[in-house]
Each structure stands twice: as structure tokens, then as C-alpha cells.
Design a protein around this motif. Structure first.
Motif, PDB file in Angstrom:
ATOM      1  N   ILE A 223       1.917-124.366   7.377  1.00 23.28           N
ATOM      2  CA  ILE A 223       1.723-124.780   5.986  1.00 23.28           C
ATOM      3  C   ILE A 223       0.243-124.996   5.650  1.00 23.28           C
ATOM      4  O   ILE A 223      -0.210-124.609   4.572  1.00 23.28           O
ATOM      5  N   GLN A 224      -0.503-125.578   6.549  1.00 22.81           N
ATOM      6  CA  GLN A 224      -1.920-125.805   6.283  1.00 22.81           C
ATOM      7  C   GLN A 224      -2.665-124.465   6.158  1.00 22.81           C
ATOM      8  O   GLN A 224      -3.496-124.294   5.269  1.00 22.81           O
ATOM      9  N   GLU A 225      -2.348-123.533   7.019  1.00 24.23           N
ATOM     10  CA  GLU A 225      -2.952-122.201   6.935  1.00 24.23           C
ATOM     11  C   GLU A 225      -2.558-121.513   5.623  1.00 24.23           C
ATOM     12  O   GLU A 225      -3.365-120.813   5.012  1.00 24.23           O
ATOM     13  N   PHE A 226      -1.325-121.726   5.201  1.00 28.45           N
ATOM     14  CA  PHE A 226      -0.867-121.180   3.921  1.00 28.45           C
ATOM     15  C   PHE A 226      -1.740-121.681   2.782  1.00 28.45           C
ATOM     16  O   PHE A 226      -2.209-120.904   1.955  1.00 28.45           O
ATOM     17  N   TYR A 227      -1.977-122.980   2.737  1.00 32.42           N
ATOM     18  CA  TYR A 227      -2.797-123.553   1.664  1.00 32.42           C
ATOM     19  C   TYR A 227      -4.235-123.044   1.718  1.00 32.42           C
ATOM     20  O   TYR A 227      -4.824-122.720   0.685  1.00 32.42           O
ATOM     21  N   ILE A 228      -4.795-122.976   2.895  1.00 29.13           N
ATOM     22  CA  ILE A 228      -6.174-122.479   3.040  1.00 29.13           C
ATOM     23  C   ILE A 228      -6.266-121.034   2.568  1.00 29.13           C
ATOM     24  O   ILE A 228      -7.155-120.674   1.790  1.00 29.13           O
ATOM     25  N   ASP A 229      -5.337-120.210   3.025  1.00 30.38           N
ATOM     26  CA  ASP A 229      -5.325-118.802   2.625  1.00 30.38           C
ATOM     27  C   ASP A 229      -5.123-118.664   1.117  1.00 30.38           C
ATOM     28  O   ASP A 229      -5.770-117.846   0.467  1.00 30.38           O
ATOM     29  N   LEU A 230      -4.226-119.465   0.567  1.00 32.10           N
ATOM     30  CA  LEU A 230      -3.939-119.432  -0.860  1.00 32.10           C
ATOM     31  C   LEU A 230      -5.174-119.796  -1.680  1.00 32.10           C
ATOM     32  O   LEU A 230      -5.519-119.136  -2.658  1.00 32.10           O
ATOM     33  N   LYS A 231      -5.862-120.835  -1.249  1.00 29.09           N
ATOM     34  CA  LYS A 231      -7.063-121.273  -1.962  1.00 29.09           C
ATOM     35  C   LYS A 231      -8.182-120.234  -1.847  1.00 29.09           C
ATOM     36  O   LYS A 231      -8.939-120.040  -2.799  1.00 29.09           O
ATOM     37  N   ASN A 232      -8.266-119.556  -0.724  1.00 30.30           N
ATOM     38  CA  ASN A 232      -9.274-118.501  -0.570  1.00 30.30           C
ATOM     39  C   ASN A 232      -8.956-117.288  -1.434  1.00 30.30           C
ATOM     40  O   ASN A 232      -9.853-116.650  -1.972  1.00 30.30           O
ATOM     41  N   LYS A 233      -7.692-116.980  -1.556  1.00 32.56           N
ATOM     42  CA  LYS A 233      -7.262-115.799  -2.315  1.00 32.56           C
ATOM     43  C   LYS A 233      -7.320-116.045  -3.829  1.00 32.56           C
ATOM     44  O   LYS A 233      -7.599-115.123  -4.589  1.00 32.56           O
ATOM     45  N   PHE A 234      -7.059-117.268  -4.241  1.00 33.77           N
ATOM     46  CA  PHE A 234      -6.988-117.605  -5.672  1.00 33.77           C
ATOM     47  C   PHE A 234      -7.921-118.782  -5.980  1.00 33.77           C
ATOM     48  O   PHE A 234      -7.507-119.947  -5.862  1.00 33.77           O
ATOM     49  N   PRO A 235      -9.149-118.505  -6.365  1.00 35.97           N
ATOM     50  CA  PRO A 235     -10.117-119.581  -6.647  1.00 35.97           C
ATOM     51  C   PRO A 235      -9.618-120.592  -7.684  1.00 35.97           C
ATOM     52  O   PRO A 235      -9.932-121.778  -7.584  1.00 35.97           O
ATOM     53  N   LYS A 236      -8.808-120.149  -8.648  1.00 34.57           N
ATOM     54  CA  LYS A 236      -8.274-121.082  -9.648  1.00 34.57           C
ATOM     55  C   LYS A 236      -7.363-122.117  -8.996  1.00 34.57           C
ATOM     56  O   LYS A 236      -7.324-123.265  -9.422  1.00 34.57           O
ATOM     57  N   ILE A 237      -6.653-121.710  -7.980  1.00 39.18           N
ATOM     58  CA  ILE A 237      -5.785-122.640  -7.263  1.00 39.18           C
ATOM     59  C   ILE A 237      -6.618-123.604  -6.435  1.00 39.18           C
ATOM     60  O   ILE A 237      -6.293-124.781  -6.328  1.00 39.18           O
ATOM     61  N   ALA A 238      -7.717-123.126  -5.895  1.00 37.89           N
ATOM     62  CA  ALA A 238      -8.598-123.987  -5.103  1.00 37.89           C
ATOM     63  C   ALA A 238      -9.188-125.120  -5.940  1.00 37.89           C
ATOM     64  O   ALA A 238      -9.509-126.181  -5.418  1.00 37.89           O
ATOM     65  N   GLU A 239      -9.283-124.912  -7.248  1.00 42.43           N
ATOM     66  CA  GLU A 239      -9.864-125.912  -8.142  1.00 42.43           C
ATOM     67  C   GLU A 239      -8.877-127.001  -8.570  1.00 42.43           C
ATOM     68  O   GLU A 239      -9.276-127.993  -9.179  1.00 42.43           O
ATOM     69  N   LEU A 240      -7.609-126.838  -8.254  1.00 38.04           N
ATOM     70  CA  LEU A 240      -6.605-127.816  -8.682  1.00 38.04           C
ATOM     71  C   LEU A 240      -6.855-129.196  -8.070  1.00 38.04           C
ATOM     72  O   LEU A 240      -7.272-129.299  -6.915  1.00 38.04           O
ATOM     73  N   LYS A 241      -6.550-130.213  -8.815  1.00 40.80           N
ATOM     74  CA  LYS A 241      -6.705-131.595  -8.343  1.00 40.80           C
ATOM     75  C   LYS A 241      -5.685-131.935  -7.260  1.00 40.80           C
ATOM     76  O   LYS A 241      -5.842-132.925  -6.550  1.00 40.80           O
ATOM     77  N   THR A 242      -4.688-131.111  -7.128  1.00 44.43           N
ATOM     78  CA  THR A 242      -3.628-131.293  -6.138  1.00 44.43           C
ATOM     79  C   THR A 242      -4.182-131.532  -4.740  1.00 44.43           C
ATOM     80  O   THR A 242      -3.663-132.356  -3.997  1.00 44.43           O
ATOM     81  N   TRP A 243      -5.232-130.802  -4.396  1.00 47.43           N
ATOM     82  CA  TRP A 243      -5.761-130.858  -3.026  1.00 47.43           C
ATOM     83  C   TRP A 243      -6.384-132.206  -2.706  1.00 47.43           C
ATOM     84  O   TRP A 243      -6.456-132.584  -1.529  1.00 47.43           O
ATOM     85  N   ASN A 244      -6.846-132.936  -3.717  1.00 45.83           N
ATOM     86  CA  ASN A 244      -7.399-134.272  -3.507  1.00 45.83           C
ATOM     87  C   ASN A 244      -6.335-135.347  -3.688  1.00 45.83           C
ATOM     88  O   ASN A 244      -6.482-136.464  -3.198  1.00 45.83           O
ATOM     89  N   LYS A 245      -5.303-134.997  -4.403  1.00 36.29           N
ATOM     90  CA  LYS A 245      -4.252-135.953  -4.752  1.00 36.29           C
ATOM     91  C   LYS A 245      -3.256-136.161  -3.607  1.00 36.29           C
ATOM     92  O   LYS A 245      -2.746-137.261  -3.410  1.00 36.29           O
TER      93      LYS A 245
END
Length: 128
Positions: A8-30
Motif C-alpha cells: 500500500i505504501q508503494e502504491f501511494y508513492i507511485d500514485l503521487k509520482n504519476k499524478f502530481p495533482k494527487i501528490a498535492e492533496l492534503k490527505t497525505w498530511n492528514k
């Protein structure tokens, strides 16, 4: 035999690398999005809400790219990732209040994602 699929952690990292808009979500800090994180359900729901937003804003290429990527993920990532996609991400899509947006999203789903979505009708119904 060991399962060499990504977690799951690799999924999130890969997702954030592939989609910069997703990397900007507040979700990752929340939320705690580590392998041990118990808030993965909320994260996946937030990701679905973002896709609903993109689609409602007619950012269809972004949404389409996300679903192409998601389909690949169902083969590359472990059962835990697949489970979160199935139970949290897709259920949130089902709950999308705007039927037109939800129908557009469903048209972007590929085979395995569509199959999972259809299976959910055994337990849930779409928002009216």
C-alpha cells in the motif's frame, strides 16, 4: 511461494509520482499512509472524491489516465491495495451524488475495475 507484489505504501508513492495533482492533496498530511496505517480507508475515499471532482470539472483526460493506471495497479499491487480499491475507492464512486458524473466515471473504468464495481451491487446501491 512469496508474493512479490507491491504494498500500500508503494502504491501511494507511485500514485503521487504519476499524478502530481494527487501528490498535492492534503490527505497525505492528514492521515497515516504507511503500511501500518489504519487510515487507508479514508485515504482511498479521498482519492475517489478527487476523481469525482476531476470528472465533474471535465478534466476527463486526467480521470481516464487515473483509471488506466488503476487497472494496472490491480495486477501489480498486493491484496490489501486491491481490497482498498474495491471496498473504499469504488464504494465512494457509487456514492457520488451527481448521477451524470458517476455514469461518466463508470464509462472510464476498464475490465477488472468494472467487474469489481458490478460485484459491489450485491452489497450497495448507487446514490440516487
Amino acid at each position: 511461494m512469496l508474493d512479490n507484489k507491491k504494498n500500500i505504501q508503494e502504491f501511494y508513492i507511485d500514485l503521487k509520482n504519476k499524478f502530481p495533482k494527487i501528490a498535492e492533496l492534503k490527505t497525505w498530511n492528514k492521515y497515516n499512509w504507511s503500511v501500518e496505517g489504519y487510515e487507508n480507508s479514508m485515504i482511498m475515499s479521498d482519492l475517489a472524491k478527487e476523481i469525482i471532482f476531476w470528472t465533474s470539472e471535465h478534466k476527463l483526460e486526467d480521470s481516464r489516465n487515473f483509471f488506466h493506471y488503476l487497472e494496472l495497479c490491480l495486477n501489480v499491487y498486493d491484496e490489501r491495495v486491491t481490497s482498498f480499491i474495491y471496498t473504499d475507492f469504488l464504494v465512494t464512486i457509487m456514492e457520488a451524488e451527481n448521477k451524470e458524473t458517476r455514469e461518466l466515471i463508470k464509462k472510464m473504468m476498464l475490465s477488472k475495475t468494472k467487474e469489481f464495481y458490478q460485484l459491489l451491487f450485491q452489497f450497495y446501491s448507487e446514490s440516487e
